[in-house]
Scaffold this active site. Structure first.
Site, PDB file in Angstrom:
ATOM      1  N   ASP A  44       0.849  -1.187   0.000  1.00  0.00           N
ATOM      2  CA  ASP A  44       0.000   0.000   0.000  1.00  0.00           C
ATOM      3  C   ASP A  44       0.889   1.243   0.000  1.00  0.00           C
ATOM      4  O   ASP A  44       1.885   1.317   0.719  1.00  0.00           O
ATOM      5  CB  ASP A  44      -0.925  -0.002   1.227  1.00  0.00           C
ATOM      6  CG  ASP A  44      -2.078   0.972   1.075  1.00  0.00           C
ATOM      7  OD1 ASP A  44      -3.226   0.524   0.942  1.00  0.00           O
ATOM      8  OD2 ASP A  44      -1.828   2.205   1.095  1.00  0.00           O
ATOM      9  N   ILE A  45       0.508   2.234  -0.811  1.00  0.00           N
ATOM     10  CA  ILE A  45       1.311   3.447  -0.954  1.00  0.00           C
ATOM     11  C   ILE A  45       1.262   4.311   0.313  1.00  0.00           C
ATOM     12  O   ILE A  45       2.130   5.152   0.522  1.00  0.00           O
ATOM     13  CB  ILE A  45       0.811   4.228  -2.193  1.00  0.00           C
ATOM     14  CG1 ILE A  45       1.897   5.105  -2.781  1.00  0.00           C
ATOM     15  CG2 ILE A  45      -0.453   5.014  -1.896  1.00  0.00           C
ATOM     16  CD1 ILE A  45       1.539   5.659  -4.153  1.00  0.00           C
ATOM     17  N   ASN A  91     -12.836  -3.252   2.847  1.00  0.00           N
ATOM     18  CA  ASN A  91     -13.745  -2.106   2.896  1.00  0.00           C
ATOM     19  C   ASN A  91     -14.721  -2.194   1.717  1.00  0.00           C
ATOM     20  O   ASN A  91     -14.300  -2.406   0.579  1.00  0.00           O
ATOM     21  CB  ASN A  91     -12.955  -0.804   2.814  1.00  0.00           C
ATOM     22  CG  ASN A  91     -12.104  -0.557   4.048  1.00  0.00           C
ATOM     23  OD1 ASN A  91     -12.463  -0.956   5.148  1.00  0.00           O
ATOM     24  ND2 ASN A  91     -10.961   0.098   3.865  1.00  0.00           N
ATOM     25  N   GLY A 127     -15.236   3.489   3.933  1.00  0.00           N
ATOM     26  CA  GLY A 127     -13.865   3.903   3.642  1.00  0.00           C
ATOM     27  C   GLY A 127     -13.304   3.383   2.341  1.00  0.00           C
ATOM     28  O   GLY A 127     -12.120   3.571   2.069  1.00  0.00           O
ATOM     29  N   GLN A 128     -14.140   2.727   1.509  1.00  0.00           N
ATOM     30  CA  GLN A 128     -13.604   2.249   0.225  1.00  0.00           C
ATOM     31  C   GLN A 128     -13.408   3.432  -0.710  1.00  0.00           C
ATOM     32  O   GLN A 128     -14.322   4.237  -0.911  1.00  0.00           O
ATOM     33  CB  GLN A 128     -14.553   1.221  -0.414  1.00  0.00           C
ATOM     34  CG  GLN A 128     -13.943   0.579  -1.658  1.00  0.00           C
ATOM     35  CD  GLN A 128     -14.819  -0.523  -2.270  1.00  0.00           C
ATOM     36  OE1 GLN A 128     -15.943  -0.760  -1.832  1.00  0.00           O
ATOM     37  NE2 GLN A 128     -14.298  -1.176  -3.286  1.00  0.00           N
ATOM     38  N   HIS A 175     -10.123  -5.303  -3.285  1.00  0.00           N
ATOM     39  CA  HIS A 175      -8.789  -5.446  -2.701  1.00  0.00           C
ATOM     40  C   HIS A 175      -8.921  -5.833  -1.245  1.00  0.00           C
ATOM     41  O   HIS A 175      -9.750  -5.302  -0.516  1.00  0.00           O
ATOM     42  CB  HIS A 175      -7.966  -4.161  -2.845  1.00  0.00           C
ATOM     43  CG  HIS A 175      -8.662  -2.929  -2.377  1.00  0.00           C
ATOM     44  ND1 HIS A 175      -9.641  -2.294  -3.102  1.00  0.00           N
ATOM     45  CD2 HIS A 175      -8.522  -2.208  -1.231  1.00  0.00           C
ATOM     46  CE1 HIS A 175     -10.070  -1.235  -2.443  1.00  0.00           C
ATOM     47  NE2 HIS A 175      -9.420  -1.168  -1.292  1.00  0.00           N
ATOM     48  N   HIS A 216      -6.947  -5.694   2.196  1.00  0.00           N
ATOM     49  CA  HIS A 216      -5.809  -5.144   2.938  1.00  0.00           C
ATOM     50  C   HIS A 216      -5.289  -6.242   3.871  1.00  0.00           C
ATOM     51  O   HIS A 216      -6.075  -6.850   4.603  1.00  0.00           O
ATOM     52  CB  HIS A 216      -6.242  -3.975   3.829  1.00  0.00           C
ATOM     53  CG  HIS A 216      -6.792  -2.781   3.111  1.00  0.00           C
ATOM     54  ND1 HIS A 216      -6.063  -1.623   2.919  1.00  0.00           N
ATOM     55  CD2 HIS A 216      -8.015  -2.530   2.576  1.00  0.00           C
ATOM     56  CE1 HIS A 216      -6.813  -0.720   2.298  1.00  0.00           C
ATOM     57  NE2 HIS A 216      -8.009  -1.245   2.075  1.00  0.00           N
TER      58      HIS A 216
HETATM   59  P1  AMP Z   1      -9.687   1.521   0.266  1.00  0.00           P
HETATM   60  O1  AMP Z   1      -9.719   2.837   0.994  1.00  0.00           O
HETATM   61  O2  AMP Z   1     -10.120   0.332   1.123  1.00  0.00           O
HETATM   62  O3  AMP Z   1     -10.421   1.575  -1.047  1.00  0.00           O
HETATM   63  O4  AMP Z   1      -8.165   1.220  -0.032  1.00  0.00           O
HETATM   64  C1  AMP Z   1      -7.484   1.760  -1.122  1.00  0.00           C
HETATM   65  C2  AMP Z   1      -6.026   1.704  -0.762  1.00  0.00           C
HETATM   66  O5  AMP Z   1      -5.270   1.861  -1.934  1.00  0.00           O
HETATM   67  C3  AMP Z   1      -5.580   2.793   0.220  1.00  0.00           C
HETATM   68  O6  AMP Z   1      -5.067   2.191   1.397  1.00  0.00           O
HETATM   69  C4  AMP Z   1      -4.506   3.551  -0.568  1.00  0.00           C
HETATM   70  O7  AMP Z   1      -3.434   3.977   0.237  1.00  0.00           O
HETATM   71  C5  AMP Z   1      -4.089   2.520  -1.587  1.00  0.00           C
HETATM   72  N1  AMP Z   1      -3.524   3.047  -2.824  1.00  0.00           N
HETATM   73  C6  AMP Z   1      -4.017   4.053  -3.579  1.00  0.00           C
HETATM   74  N2  AMP Z   1      -3.240   4.242  -4.676  1.00  0.00           N
HETATM   75  C7  AMP Z   1      -2.247   3.320  -4.601  1.00  0.00           C
HETATM   76  C8  AMP Z   1      -1.118   3.000  -5.428  1.00  0.00           C
HETATM   77  N3  AMP Z   1      -0.867   3.665  -6.575  1.00  0.00           N
HETATM   78  N4  AMP Z   1      -0.299   1.998  -5.034  1.00  0.00           N
HETATM   79  C9  AMP Z   1      -0.532   1.334  -3.881  1.00  0.00           C
HETATM   80  N5  AMP Z   1      -1.585   1.573  -3.072  1.00  0.00           N
HETATM   81  C10 AMP Z   1      -2.420   2.557  -3.415  1.00  0.00           C
END
Ligand code: AMP
Ligand code: ZN
Length: 119
Positions: free
Chosen positions: A35-36, A92, A98-99, A105, A107
Site C-alpha cells: 500500500d502506498i 472495505n 472507507g472504500q 482489494h 488489505h
Molecule cells: P480503500 O480505501 O479500502 O479503497 O483502499 C485503497 C487503498 O489503496 C488505500 O489504502 C490507498 O493507500 C491505496 N492506494 C491508492 N493508490 C495506490 C497506489 N498507486 N499503489 C498502492 N496503493 C495505493
C-alpha cells in the site's frame, strides 16, 4: 463483460503494469503489492486481476478467485512473518466504510497491535 479491465481503474492499471507498484506476490489470478500509504508496518493489498468493484460481487461472479485472494492474503502474511503474531484482512465495501478504490482489494495489515472495534 463482467470482470473486464476498466480504463479508469487504478488497480486495473497496476495489473497491466501501466502504473508501477511494489509487487510482493503474484499468482495466475491475483497480484499483491505494498500500500502506498501504509497503516501498519506490513500493509499489502491483494487484488484479483479481474475487475469487480468489491469482494462480495467478486465472490458471486468468481468464487474461486475470491478464494484465491484469501489464500494469497495468508501467503503474504506468512512471507511477511506476521502470521504467528496475528494479522488483519480488511475488505472495505462502499464509500461509507472507507472504500476509495472500486476494484476488489484485501488489505493485509500486521506488525503492530490491533484494536477492536476498528475505527
Ligand atoms: P480503500 O480505501 O479500502 O479503497 O483502499 C485503497 C487503498 O489503496 C488505500 O489504502 C490507498 O493507500 C491505496 N492506494 C491508492 N493508490 C495506490 C497506489 N498507486 N499503489 C498502492 N496503493 C495505493
Ligand atoms: Zn479495476
Amino acid at each position: 463483460m463482467a470482470g473486464e479491465p476498466q480504463s479508469d481503474c487504478l488497480f486495473c492499471k497496476i495489473v497491466t503494469g501501466d502504473i508501477p507498484a511494489t509487487i510482493v506476490r503474484e499468482s495466475e489470478t491475483t497480484v499483491a503489492f505494498r500500500d502506498i500509504n501504509p497503516q501498519a508496518p506490513t500493509h499489502v493489498l491483494v487484488i484479483p486481476k479481474v475487475h469487480y468493484p468489491d469482494a462480495a460481487s467478486l465472490a458471486v461472479a468468481e468464487p474461486q478467485i475470491a478464494a484465491d485472494v484469501l489464500r494469497e492474503a495468508g501467503l503474504v502474511a506468512a512471507d511477511e512473518k506476521i502470521d504467528e503474531s496475528g494479522y488483519r484482512i480488511v475488505l472495505n465495501t462502499g464509500s461509507g466504510a472507507g472504500q476509495t478504490v472500486f476494484h476488489t482489494h484485501a488489505h493485509v495489515l500486521g506488525g503492530r497491535g490491533m484494536t477492536w472495534p476498528p475505527g
